[in-house]
Design an enzyme around this catalytic site. Structure first.
Site, PDB file in Angstrom:
ATOM      1  N   TYR A 241     -11.382  35.362   8.049  1.00  7.72           N
ATOM      2  CA  TYR A 241     -10.434  34.475   8.727  1.00  7.72           C
ATOM      3  C   TYR A 241      -9.574  33.696   7.737  1.00  7.72           C
ATOM      4  CZ  TYR A 241     -12.451  35.336  13.289  1.00  7.72           C
ATOM      5  OH  TYR A 241     -12.837  35.938  14.453  1.00  7.72           O
TER       6      TYR A 241
ATOM      7  N   GLU B 128      -8.674  25.890   1.120  1.00 12.02           N
ATOM      8  CA  GLU B 128      -7.809  26.185   2.260  1.00 12.02           C
ATOM      9  C   GLU B 128      -7.883  25.028   3.246  1.00 12.02           C
ATOM     10  OE1 GLU B 128      -9.318  26.800   5.339  1.00 12.02           O
ATOM     11  OE2 GLU B 128     -11.405  27.130   4.748  1.00 12.02           O
TER      12      GLU B 128
ATOM     13  N   LEU C 113      -6.204  25.549   6.338  1.00 14.05           N
ATOM     14  CA  LEU C 113      -5.676  26.115   7.576  1.00 14.05           C
ATOM     15  C   LEU C 113      -6.664  25.908   8.714  1.00 14.05           C
ATOM     16  CD1 LEU C 113      -7.227  29.041   8.331  1.00 14.05           C
ATOM     17  CD2 LEU C 113      -6.004  29.731   6.297  1.00 14.05           C
TER      18      LEU C 113
ATOM     19  N   GLU D 116      -7.788  27.463  12.364  1.00 17.19           N
ATOM     20  CA  GLU D 116      -7.639  28.714  13.108  1.00 17.19           C
ATOM     21  C   GLU D 116      -6.816  28.462  14.372  1.00 17.19           C
ATOM     22  OE1 GLU D 116     -11.386  30.805  13.548  1.00 17.19           O
ATOM     23  OE2 GLU D 116     -11.884  30.206  11.516  1.00 17.19           O
TER      24      GLU D 116
ATOM     25  N   LYS E 108     -11.925  18.721  -0.321  1.00 19.02           N
ATOM     26  CA  LYS E 108     -12.020  19.632   0.815  1.00 19.02           C
ATOM     27  C   LYS E 108     -13.146  19.218   1.754  1.00 19.02           C
ATOM     28  CE  LYS E 108     -11.751  22.700   3.742  1.00 19.02           C
ATOM     29  NZ  LYS E 108     -11.652  24.073   3.972  1.00 19.02           N
TER      30      LYS E 108
ATOM     31  N   PHE F 187     -17.083  19.493  18.218  1.00 17.89           N
ATOM     32  CA  PHE F 187     -16.367  20.414  17.327  1.00 17.89           C
ATOM     33  C   PHE F 187     -17.207  21.647  17.050  1.00 17.89           C
ATOM     34  CE2 PHE F 187     -18.228  17.036  14.598  1.00 17.89           C
ATOM     35  CZ  PHE F 187     -19.123  17.788  13.846  1.00 17.89           C
TER      36      PHE F 187
ATOM     37  N   CYS G 126     -16.526  25.586   9.744  1.00 15.50           N
ATOM     38  CA  CYS G 126     -16.420  24.638   8.621  1.00 15.50           C
ATOM     39  C   CYS G 126     -17.054  23.266   8.821  1.00 15.50           C
ATOM     40  CB  CYS G 126     -14.955  24.440   8.279  1.00 15.50           C
ATOM     41  SG  CYS G 126     -14.308  25.809   7.345  1.00 15.50           S
TER      42      CYS G 126
HETATM   43  C1  UDX Z   1     -14.105  31.114   4.879  1.00 17.65           C
HETATM   44  C2  UDX Z   1     -14.576  30.460   3.605  1.00 17.65           C
HETATM   45  O1  UDX Z   1     -14.653  31.350   2.623  1.00 17.65           O
HETATM   46  C3  UDX Z   1     -15.727  29.561   3.872  1.00 17.65           C
HETATM   47  O2  UDX Z   1     -16.201  28.973   2.735  1.00 17.65           O
HETATM   48  C4  UDX Z   1     -15.152  28.540   4.750  1.00 17.65           C
HETATM   49  O3  UDX Z   1     -15.933  27.427   4.874  1.00 17.65           O
HETATM   50  C5  UDX Z   1     -14.902  29.206   6.054  1.00 17.65           C
HETATM   51  O4  UDX Z   1     -13.955  30.143   5.873  1.00 17.65           O
HETATM   52  P1  UDX Z   1     -14.109  33.049   6.459  1.00 17.65           P
HETATM   53  O5  UDX Z   1     -12.928  33.755   5.922  1.00 17.65           O
HETATM   54  O6  UDX Z   1     -13.932  32.278   7.717  1.00 17.65           O
HETATM   55  O7  UDX Z   1     -14.761  32.152   5.333  1.00 17.65           O
HETATM   56  O8  UDX Z   1     -15.380  33.973   6.571  1.00 17.65           O
HETATM   57  P2  UDX Z   1     -15.496  35.426   7.102  1.00 17.65           P
HETATM   58  O9  UDX Z   1     -14.514  35.656   8.190  1.00 17.65           O
HETATM   59  O10 UDX Z   1     -16.942  35.623   7.321  1.00 17.65           O
HETATM   60  O11 UDX Z   1     -15.009  36.318   5.845  1.00 17.65           O
HETATM   61  C6  UDX Z   1     -15.678  36.478   4.655  1.00 17.65           C
HETATM   62  C7  UDX Z   1     -15.551  37.925   4.221  1.00 17.65           C
HETATM   63  O12 UDX Z   1     -16.073  38.081   2.895  1.00 17.65           O
HETATM   64  C8  UDX Z   1     -16.308  38.929   5.100  1.00 17.65           C
HETATM   65  O13 UDX Z   1     -15.416  39.888   5.598  1.00 17.65           O
HETATM   66  C9  UDX Z   1     -17.342  39.555   4.149  1.00 17.65           C
HETATM   67  O14 UDX Z   1     -17.591  40.918   4.419  1.00 17.65           O
HETATM   68  C10 UDX Z   1     -16.666  39.358   2.818  1.00 17.65           C
HETATM   69  N1  UDX Z   1     -17.580  39.424   1.658  1.00 17.65           N
HETATM   70  C11 UDX Z   1     -18.693  38.668   1.629  1.00 17.65           C
HETATM   71  C12 UDX Z   1     -17.258  40.254   0.584  1.00 17.65           C
HETATM   72  O15 UDX Z   1     -16.264  40.974   0.622  1.00 17.65           O
HETATM   73  N2  UDX Z   1     -18.077  40.262  -0.509  1.00 17.65           N
HETATM   74  C13 UDX Z   1     -19.197  39.534  -0.559  1.00 17.65           C
HETATM   75  O16 UDX Z   1     -19.918  39.593  -1.567  1.00 17.65           O
HETATM   76  C14 UDX Z   1     -19.522  38.708   0.530  1.00 17.65           C
HETATM   77  C1  UDX Z   2     -10.824  23.005  10.295  1.00 18.24           C
HETATM   78  C2  UDX Z   2      -9.818  22.105   9.561  1.00 18.24           C
HETATM   79  O1  UDX Z   2      -8.909  21.542  10.515  1.00 18.24           O
HETATM   80  C3  UDX Z   2      -9.074  22.883   8.498  1.00 18.24           C
HETATM   81  O2  UDX Z   2      -8.227  22.021   7.760  1.00 18.24           O
HETATM   82  C4  UDX Z   2     -10.101  23.524   7.568  1.00 18.24           C
HETATM   83  O3  UDX Z   2      -9.452  24.278   6.604  1.00 18.24           O
HETATM   84  C5  UDX Z   2     -11.060  24.397   8.347  1.00 18.24           C
HETATM   85  O4  UDX Z   2     -11.696  23.617   9.359  1.00 18.24           O
HETATM   86  P1  UDX Z   2     -10.699  24.787  12.226  1.00 18.24           P
HETATM   87  O5  UDX Z   2     -12.169  24.604  12.291  1.00 18.24           O
HETATM   88  O6  UDX Z   2     -10.148  26.155  12.152  1.00 18.24           O
HETATM   89  O7  UDX Z   2     -10.094  23.987  10.996  1.00 18.24           O
HETATM   90  O8  UDX Z   2     -10.024  24.116  13.530  1.00 18.24           O
HETATM   91  P2  UDX Z   2      -9.750  22.610  13.983  1.00 18.24           P
HETATM   92  O9  UDX Z   2      -8.449  22.594  14.669  1.00 18.24           O
HETATM   93  O10 UDX Z   2      -9.938  21.639  12.916  1.00 18.24           O
HETATM   94  O11 UDX Z   2     -10.845  22.404  15.127  1.00 18.24           O
HETATM   95  C6  UDX Z   2     -12.221  22.306  14.836  1.00 18.24           C
HETATM   96  C7  UDX Z   2     -12.979  21.935  16.092  1.00 18.24           C
HETATM   97  O12 UDX Z   2     -12.699  20.611  16.495  1.00 18.24           O
HETATM   98  C8  UDX Z   2     -12.657  22.815  17.304  1.00 18.24           C
HETATM   99  O13 UDX Z   2     -13.842  23.108  17.994  1.00 18.24           O
HETATM  100  C9  UDX Z   2     -11.749  21.951  18.137  1.00 18.24           C
HETATM  101  O14 UDX Z   2     -11.781  22.261  19.510  1.00 18.24           O
HETATM  102  C10 UDX Z   2     -12.318  20.575  17.864  1.00 18.24           C
HETATM  103  N1  UDX Z   2     -11.345  19.492  18.064  1.00 18.24           N
HETATM  104  C11 UDX Z   2     -10.253  19.387  17.261  1.00 18.24           C
HETATM  105  C12 UDX Z   2     -11.573  18.550  19.056  1.00 18.24           C
HETATM  106  O15 UDX Z   2     -12.572  18.623  19.787  1.00 18.24           O
HETATM  107  N2  UDX Z   2     -10.675  17.529  19.193  1.00 18.24           N
HETATM  108  C13 UDX Z   2      -9.567  17.399  18.415  1.00 18.24           C
HETATM  109  O16 UDX Z   2      -8.803  16.426  18.610  1.00 18.24           O
HETATM  110  C14 UDX Z   2      -9.352  18.373  17.414  1.00 18.24           C
END
Ligand code: UDX
Ligand code: UDX
Length: 465
Positions: free
Chosen positions: A16, A175, A177, A179, A230, A282, A286
């Site tokens: 992601y 990062e 971002l 989702e 972070k 939430f 992360c």
């Molecule tokens: C990310 C960040 O890396 C994590 O630290 C953060 O807190 C959440 O987002 P994300 O991209 O969401 O992770 O995770 P995921 O969608 O599980 O992707 C990780 C990918 O790494 C997987 O596709 C997995 O197959 C790959 N991977 C893992 C490798 O290619 N090599 C490895 O040794 C381990």
């Molecule tokens: C989060 C951080 O926002 C981003 O900066 C970091 O890089 C990764 O973690 P993400 O988890 O993808 O991103 O989404 P986010 O929009 O932050 O929402 C997290 C959770 O909080 C969701 O379950 C969302 O529904 C919830 N949320 C968010 C609430 O319940 N209320 C709000 O006002 C905002």
């Protein structure tokens, strides 16, 4: 043949974070070749699929970028060795889940994937490589990566056997971002954070971003400040959600309205109006993981009061999910035996197919344990994912449907757990007719019009009102 690209970027991890981030870099840096590699074969096949609805990550705007860049300067493959060996810059975007056993279980991040990535880099890289921590990591992880890179057997053998002059720099570039809005967040970031020990490497990474980000939005710090920032950014964001959710309960007890309170406090520019939406707690990969990491770090340094302060944010989040489950049970006459409940929304937030730590998982489990039969409808999460997430409790009590209407057929109640836009305009008249009466709606995202639903005949519980 001369390489037509001025720099080769490799990203380990096509998830992601890795997928969308590298797509946006490729889009804005046509002179760079971007290789995204992953150990997972099916995931890479999905990224290379001609059918863009099969991409492993659903993100608004992502498919369009893939269309423009894939096969031109953006490549997805399992050729980890080759891509590492020709890379000038390597982003590490592998997952770092919370440890489930051993020292720090339940709190610390499991760095086994980071370690194996560092070992692969030590083995295959050539010349000078800048390694970028993109995954969210515990503070001081860069130290671990450095030790692995400098002491790996493969690395030593390579330096002795050949003339390869292998050197590394480590930079942290977390990062931010979210989702569902990842592409916009990457294209228009509030800031880009780059932490490191040497200016040359920091500037090399900064040069990538200045292709589309204003220079004054690029914050340069030391390594540890970047890694810690972070964790702290996520902890502060999550803290706002737990704060507003705790007040939602008080609103229900006092007759105040959480939306009015949220608006009233958010109008104070010192507080600000973002991230004050009450809900079922939430989710996402992360927030919980990063706070638990912070808690672990504080305990490690003997700062127990600080650890307890931050841990409470996770506790309130779990409590909110239990509270909602109990409320549903109470309103359905104290028992869910022989009752059918429809869960609308399974992703952890709208506009993503990601279900990691989704509040829907815990709430569904609570209801199943009370004997309920559950039906599900989510516009983007597929059946196998839902079954996977509820694995231990399925027992013939779960059915996943492709329309909201079918999921509602014969149900005693509907729970709105994700704020998908399409829920607002569903044919609620029709849905009411197919449900068992009294037909309840539990709106945990406060996204529906309560008065309109009550006029149709529904009994409605709306969070915080
Ligand atoms: C990310 C960040 O890396 C994590 O630290 C953060 O807190 C959440 O987002 P994300 O991209 O969401 O992770 O995770 P995921 O969608 O599980 O992707 C990780 C990918 O790494 C997987 O596709 C997995 O197959 C790959 N991977 C893992 C490798 O290619 N090599 C490895 O040794 C381990
Ligand atoms: C989060 C951080 O926002 C981003 O900066 C970091 O890089 C990764 O973690 P993400 O988890 O993808 O991103 O989404 P986010 O929009 O932050 O929402 C997290 C959770 O909080 C969701 O379950 C969302 O529904 C919830 N949320 C968010 C609430 O319940 N209320 C709000 O006002 C905002």
């Amino acid at each position: 043949m001369k390489n037509k690209f001025i720099k080769n970027i490799c990203c380990i991890g096509a998830g992601y974070v890795g997928g969308p981030t590298m797509s946006v870099i490729a889009l804005n840096c046509p002179d760079f070749r971007v290789d995204v590699v992953d150990i997972n074969k099916e995931r890479i096949e999905a990224w290379n699929s001609d059918n863009l609805s099969k991409l492993p990550v659903f993100e608004p705007g992502l498919a369009e970028i893939i269309c423009k860049c894939r096969g031109i300067n953006l490549f997805f493959s399992n050729n980890i060795e080759e891509c590492i060996s020709k890379a000038d810059i390597i982003f590490i975007s592998v997952n770092t889940p919370t440890k489930t056993k051993g020292v720090g279980a339940g709190y610390a991040s499991d760095l086994k994937w980071i370690e194996s990535s560092a070992r692969q880099i030590a083995k295959f890289s050539k010349n000078h490589t800048v390694i970028v921590e993109k995954s969210t990591l515990p503070v001081k992880t860069a130290e671990t990566i450095k030790i692995i890179l400098n002491s790996s057997d493969d690395n030593h053998n390579k330096c002795i056997d050949t003339d390869v002059n292998q050197t590394f720099s480590i930079v942290s570039n977390p990062e931010f971002l979210a989702e569902g809005t990842a592409i916009n967040d990457l294209q228009n970031p509030d800031r880009v954070l780059i932490g490191g020990d040497d200016d040359e490497s920091i500037n090399l990474i900064s040069d990538i971003y200045i292709n589309w980000v204003d220079r004054d939005k690029i914050i340069k710090t030391n390594l540890w400040s970047s890694e810690l920032s972070k964790l702290v950014a996520n902890a502060f964001l999550a803290q706002r959600i737990s704060s507003i959710n705790s007040i939602s309960a008080l609103c229900e007890s006092t007759g105040a309205n959480i939306l009015e309170v949220s608006k009233a406090i958010g109008s104070d520019t010192r507080i600000g109006n973002k991230f004050l939406n009450p809900g079922p707690g939430f989710g996402g990969s992360c927030f919980k993981k990063d706070i638990l990491n912070l808690v672990y770090l504080c305990r490690y340094y003997g700062l127990n009061e600080v650890a307890e302060y931050w841990e409470q944010i996770v506790n309130i989040n779990t409590w909110q999910q239990k509270r909602i489950s109990h409320l549903v049970i109470k309103n359905l006459f104290g028992t869910l035996a022989n009752k059918r409940l429809a869960i609308f929304g399974f992703s952890f937030k709208a506009n993503t197919n990601d279900t990691r730590e989704s509040p829907s998982i815990n709430i569904s489990k609570n209801l199943l344990q009370e004997g309920a039969k559950l039906t599900f409808y989510d516009p983007k999460v597929n059946e196998s994912q839902i079954l996977d997430d509820l694995d231990d409790l399925i027992d013939n009590n779960i059915l996943v449907y492709e329309t909201a209407l079918k999921a509602a057929q014969g149900a005693d109640a509907i729970l709105i757990l994700t704020e998908w836009n399409e829920f607002i305009n569903l044919g609620w008249d029709h849905i009411y007719k197919v449900m068992r009466k009294p037909a309840w709606i539990f709106d945990a995202r406060i996204c529906l019009n309560k008065n309109k639903l009550e006029d149709i005949g529904f009994k409605v519980w709306s969070l915080g009102t």
